[in-house]
Design an enzyme around this catalytic site. Sequence first.
Site, PDB file in Angstrom:
ATOM      1  N   TRP A  26       0.824  -1.194   0.000  1.00  0.00           N
ATOM      2  CA  TRP A  26       0.000   0.000   0.000  1.00  0.00           C
ATOM      3  C   TRP A  26       0.861   1.247   0.000  1.00  0.00           C
ATOM      4  O   TRP A  26       1.831   1.345   0.742  1.00  0.00           O
ATOM      5  CB  TRP A  26      -0.883   0.015   1.242  1.00  0.00           C
ATOM      6  CG  TRP A  26      -1.463   1.335   1.557  1.00  0.00           C
ATOM      7  CD1 TRP A  26      -0.975   2.283   2.401  1.00  0.00           C
ATOM      8  CD2 TRP A  26      -2.680   1.897   1.031  1.00  0.00           C
ATOM      9  NE1 TRP A  26      -1.781   3.379   2.431  1.00  0.00           N
ATOM     10  CE2 TRP A  26      -2.834   3.166   1.610  1.00  0.00           C
ATOM     11  CE3 TRP A  26      -3.642   1.414   0.145  1.00  0.00           C
ATOM     12  CZ2 TRP A  26      -3.937   3.967   1.307  1.00  0.00           C
ATOM     13  CZ3 TRP A  26      -4.729   2.223  -0.139  1.00  0.00           C
ATOM     14  CH2 TRP A  26      -4.878   3.477   0.434  1.00  0.00           C
ATOM     15  N   MET A  27       0.420   2.185  -0.778  1.00  0.00           N
ATOM     16  CA  MET A  27       1.068   3.480  -0.809  1.00  0.00           C
ATOM     17  C   MET A  27       0.021   4.576  -0.687  1.00  0.00           C
ATOM     18  O   MET A  27      -1.059   4.487  -1.243  1.00  0.00           O
ATOM     19  CB  MET A  27       1.840   3.684  -2.112  1.00  0.00           C
ATOM     20  CG  MET A  27       2.505   5.045  -2.227  1.00  0.00           C
ATOM     21  SD  MET A  27       3.285   5.297  -3.838  1.00  0.00           S
ATOM     22  CE  MET A  27       1.859   5.400  -4.897  1.00  0.00           C
ATOM     23  N   ASN A  28       0.418   5.562   0.077  1.00  0.00           N
ATOM     24  CA  ASN A  28      -0.402   6.787   0.053  1.00  0.00           C
ATOM     25  C   ASN A  28       0.542   7.995  -0.027  1.00  0.00           C
ATOM     26  O   ASN A  28       1.473   7.987  -0.824  1.00  0.00           O
ATOM     27  CB  ASN A  28      -1.430   6.830   1.210  1.00  0.00           C
ATOM     28  CG  ASN A  28      -0.840   6.779   2.598  1.00  0.00           C
ATOM     29  OD1 ASN A  28      -0.368   5.719   3.043  1.00  0.00           O
ATOM     30  ND2 ASN A  28      -0.905   7.936   3.299  1.00  0.00           N
ATOM     31  N   ASP A  29       0.367   8.938   0.708  1.00  0.00           N
ATOM     32  CA  ASP A  29       1.018  10.249   0.612  1.00  0.00           C
ATOM     33  C   ASP A  29       2.500  10.222   0.289  1.00  0.00           C
ATOM     34  O   ASP A  29       3.270   9.472   0.911  1.00  0.00           O
ATOM     35  CB  ASP A  29       0.857  11.015   1.920  1.00  0.00           C
ATOM     36  CG  ASP A  29      -0.583  11.150   2.363  1.00  0.00           C
ATOM     37  OD1 ASP A  29      -1.469  10.992   1.515  1.00  0.00           O
ATOM     38  OD2 ASP A  29      -0.824  11.369   3.549  1.00  0.00           O
ATOM     39  N   PHE A  89       5.023   8.356   9.693  1.00  0.00           N
ATOM     40  CA  PHE A  89       4.046   9.100   8.916  1.00  0.00           C
ATOM     41  C   PHE A  89       4.692  10.113   7.977  1.00  0.00           C
ATOM     42  O   PHE A  89       5.919  10.225   7.878  1.00  0.00           O
ATOM     43  CB  PHE A  89       3.045   9.789   9.849  1.00  0.00           C
ATOM     44  CG  PHE A  89       1.886   8.891  10.267  1.00  0.00           C
ATOM     45  CD1 PHE A  89       1.947   7.534  10.124  1.00  0.00           C
ATOM     46  CD2 PHE A  89       0.727   9.408  10.810  1.00  0.00           C
ATOM     47  CE1 PHE A  89       0.888   6.720  10.510  1.00  0.00           C
ATOM     48  CE2 PHE A  89      -0.334   8.621  11.191  1.00  0.00           C
ATOM     49  CZ  PHE A  89      -0.250   7.272  11.046  1.00  0.00           C
ATOM     50  N   SER A  90       3.825  10.810   7.342  1.00  0.00           N
ATOM     51  CA  SER A  90       4.299  11.729   6.305  1.00  0.00           C
ATOM     52  C   SER A  90       5.237  12.788   6.846  1.00  0.00           C
ATOM     53  O   SER A  90       5.205  13.175   8.012  1.00  0.00           O
ATOM     54  CB  SER A  90       3.113  12.378   5.613  1.00  0.00           C
ATOM     55  OG  SER A  90       2.390  11.430   4.850  1.00  0.00           O
ATOM     56  N   ARG A 157       1.233  16.596  12.640  1.00  0.00           N
ATOM     57  CA  ARG A 157       1.974  15.790  11.717  1.00  0.00           C
ATOM     58  C   ARG A 157       2.268  16.486  10.414  1.00  0.00           C
ATOM     59  O   ARG A 157       1.891  17.622  10.206  1.00  0.00           O
ATOM     60  CB  ARG A 157       1.172  14.509  11.439  1.00  0.00           C
ATOM     61  CG  ARG A 157      -0.222  14.730  10.843  1.00  0.00           C
ATOM     62  CD  ARG A 157      -0.951  13.391  10.708  1.00  0.00           C
ATOM     63  NE  ARG A 157      -2.310  13.559  10.210  1.00  0.00           N
ATOM     64  CZ  ARG A 157      -3.367  13.733  10.987  1.00  0.00           C
ATOM     65  NH1 ARG A 157      -3.221  13.813  12.325  1.00  0.00           N
ATOM     66  NH2 ARG A 157      -4.584  13.848  10.447  1.00  0.00           N
ATOM     67  N   GLU A 210      -4.051  18.411   6.521  1.00  0.00           N
ATOM     68  CA  GLU A 210      -2.930  17.481   6.456  1.00  0.00           C
ATOM     69  C   GLU A 210      -1.946  17.939   5.404  1.00  0.00           C
ATOM     70  O   GLU A 210      -2.253  18.738   4.526  1.00  0.00           O
ATOM     71  CB  GLU A 210      -3.407  16.067   6.115  1.00  0.00           C
ATOM     72  CG  GLU A 210      -4.054  15.296   7.265  1.00  0.00           C
ATOM     73  CD  GLU A 210      -4.370  13.872   6.869  1.00  0.00           C
ATOM     74  OE1 GLU A 210      -4.143  12.952   7.686  1.00  0.00           O
ATOM     75  OE2 GLU A 210      -4.851  13.650   5.743  1.00  0.00           O
TER      76      GLU A 210
END
Lengths: 519, 519
Positions: A26-29, A89-90, A157, A210
């Site tokens: 899985w990939m996101n930001d 996290f990002s 964040r 975000e």
Amino acid sequence: AAKISASMTNETSDRPLVHFTPNKGWMNDPNGLWYDEKDAKWHLYFQYNPNDTVWGTPLFWGHATSDDLTNWEDQPIAIAPKRNDSGAFSGSMVVDYNNTSGFFNDTIDPRQRCVAIWTYNTPESEEQYISYSLDGGYTFTEYQKNPVLAANSTQFRDPKVFWYEPSQKWIMTAAKSQDYKIEIYSSDDLKSWKLESAFANEGFLGYQYECPGLIEVPTEQDPSKSYWVMFISINPGAPAGGSFNQYFVGSFNGTHFEAFDNQSRVVDFGKDYYALQTFFNTDPTYGSALGIAWASNWEYSAFVPTNPWRSSMSLVRKFSLNTEYQANPETELINLKAEPILNISNAGPWSRFATNTTLTKANSYNVDLSNSTGTLEFELVYAVNTTQTISKSVFADLSLWFKGLEDPEEYLRMGFEVSASSFFLDRGNSKVKFVKENPYFTNRMSVNNQPFKSENDLSYYKVYGLLDQNILELYFNDGDVVSTNTYFMTTGNALGSVNMTTGVDNLFYIDKFQVREVK
Amino acid sequence: AAKISASMTNETSDRPLVHFTPNKGWMNDPNGLWYDEKDAKWHLYFQYNPNDTVWGTPLFWGHATSDDLTNWEDQPIAIAPKRNDSGAFSGSMVVDYNNTSGFFNDTIDPRQRCVAIWTYNTPESEEQYISYSLDGGYTFTEYQKNPVLAANSTQFRDPKVFWYEPSQKWIMTAAKSQDYKIEIYSSDDLKSWKLESAFANEGFLGYQYECPGLIEVPTEQDPSKSYWVMFISINPGAPAGGSFNQYFVGSFNGTHFEAFDNQSRVVDFGKDYYALQTFFNTDPTYGSALGIAWASNWEYSAFVPTNPWRSSMSLVRKFSLNTEYQANPETELINLKAEPILNISNAGPWSRFATNTTLTKANSYNVDLSNSTGTLEFELVYAVNTTQTISKSVFADLSLWFKGLEDPEEYLRMGFEVSASSFFLDRGNSKVKFVKENPYFTNRMSVNNQPFKSENDLSYYKVYGLLDQNILELYFNDGDVVSTNTYFMTTGNALGSVNMTTGVDNLFYIDKFQVREVK
């Protein structure tokens, strides 16, 4: 410690050719983006769950590198969380050229002194960590004294750091997410941060802020002049549903970002563009303000039918500010212009196009691409005869039909309808279960299009589109308006048959329509 | 002078029972709203093309009256343009109680001294006209010296006037549409207007500003306290496409409206709520801030399959400001709360509901209404078990299915999905050509929902919905969030069979679900 799920190993889908997709997982930001000036290599870090094709902890910083900002190579995980219930996290990436951090000695090329600033998320808190790399961004070592910034918050964040030259400080924008606050910090060494200001309650608030980012973006008209753009991602609660990016144009003095106006601006009018991250540094040949976003929407991203990965990144886009954006016939606005960076070496020839033709209902254009990769770009320049009066009951459209070669009943329809003055996209013509059933997957979206010129009673519109297996990026008027949307056809049913139709005779003048296949 | 088109005489559709629809012809924006305190009658004026079921000139001010703000009676055209190529565009209505305009003598009840302020649109210009009525709002006489406000503009329209008591002046908000400017004028007599300020470039600009309105809205928590809300309609260019309404909360001092913040707010998160117009005055029993909007979207309104009329008005809504709106677990915002005003004398009993039950995939609720009018309201209070962990690959939804009695394949699906944290609507399950084919008619939309309370690890949500033949109004948490969307089923296929399902066992607790038919 996490177990790779069956979804990661058992699912398949047509993988985009020119959009980055992780090999698995899985990939996101996007997290950090930087350009290795030494090795001439672009580095992309991203939220990455290697153990499953859905978001989950432990969440990692995936890593990919690119030589051309188009073709990406999977790299080993860059940053891993300490705990299985936590996540890296990002964040963002900087190159500590001057070793302000003291992490680097002279053996590390200044151009490779990358330091990652990221949020260490745990169930208890979200704190900002820094990690430095001694190998040019492949492996990172956590700063021994992490966190470098903590707010005793679980909603703090996404630090985006950049070097502000005038103050000779590092500037960090970080989101106090549910406070609707983008805090601006400064630092001399990336280790000690001082709160300078906060950009809060601006624009559409949505559910939370975000992935903010503050970047100096040159103007299209005068590249020597630049303005600062504050990017803020909203999720959920986007006006169109789910997640999206907005931006603000203003000034930055090293401590405060001040928007020029109270105007809220949408970065991308599509459903699948989120968490825009900009490159810390770039290769000037590509531009000075480059960014990439996650090409999905949190509303449905977890259900998107791709396997053994899930999600795509958008193309890297070069941003500039069109200070003369003709928002309507009366007003020009400063508008963020996004231009795709697409380096394709194996693209086919521009073929089977219509040029300088006026469409009639009988005169349709059809393109059947020999290459059936499903990745193709097209350019359509058309004009509307503004003197022609159209019956209000007639759907005066110019439509493009991108049909599947295997199954023509699956297709993307997009086009412009005069009364709506908007370019529309219909991505619902698919037999894929997700498309048919997921109620968040908006099938139709539209973008208001303004003509880029008017001549001889013809209002000209321009749209560039890139279809890449399951992601469509539309650039209107060379990127003044952008719409990014994913689409999903039955696996193997590559879109390659293109039809152009109209519902009104002699209303549309096709200045240019060309299509080519990307191999 | 316009000829009623065939479209006006030949098309048919199921006419909403509780939403105002013109008997024939085209309707769009409400224009003036006022309450005849003397006759206890509500007056609704609206843009009206009696000659066709599409917008066109000459454009009139249609007129409807209501005793209860639910059942409307067509009235004769109130204001007609002088020319066939012109239109009495949108405006507002005031009651010149004190005859500041000098249009009224003492024979005209002060409560009926209605003066319409409207935009006379011609191909050459848009100027603000006033017309006064001597018969309590049925017929109007143009002021002899019109225009009362001209800006040498073709984009200057939609004057919304209200009496500002502190300054004892009439205040007009009018849109310099494509200037993105809401100009605030003041007047002593409704004849001479002084530009006081301009509210410009605020929020989403879209293509243009239309139909602004400035109204003092009481807070829900403390009705004695009120704030001013600036409504601005955007068309096209709404973030979700087409047209929509936004609003700003702030203060008004008689000359300047100052938004409390730079936050852009959406009035209605649906696709079919535009050109909100508020009542000049109200019956206090209904509220002090009432408004009605055009329940359509300019993107597709002309193609909506209704005949011999086209368009519906929304319900009249009572507006208040929820100063404690829980936007997210961390932040409270000031949020416009809209409550429907629905006076139904022949509503059926609340029946066949589920109460205090936990849903399982096997345990579904179904309601088959004997009344098949297709107009029904429902209340659903449900809770999410926040302690239950759901597989990220499972669509954890609570869905309501409003199926057609004649054809259950046509239905509205709406519901809540935990991962999305949004209430969704799927209005694309129709066999009507328009629904199936019009690419602007967004089939799916969603609204971020916040729980209105949390107890015992249950987060409670509330939604009230009113289906009225082809218009659905959803009120979440008693109206903190609203979504208005039209829908179109095959004529005669009234929705009346309701199913409630879930995709996850024991995730949703149904506190209350009740449905009743409106006859």
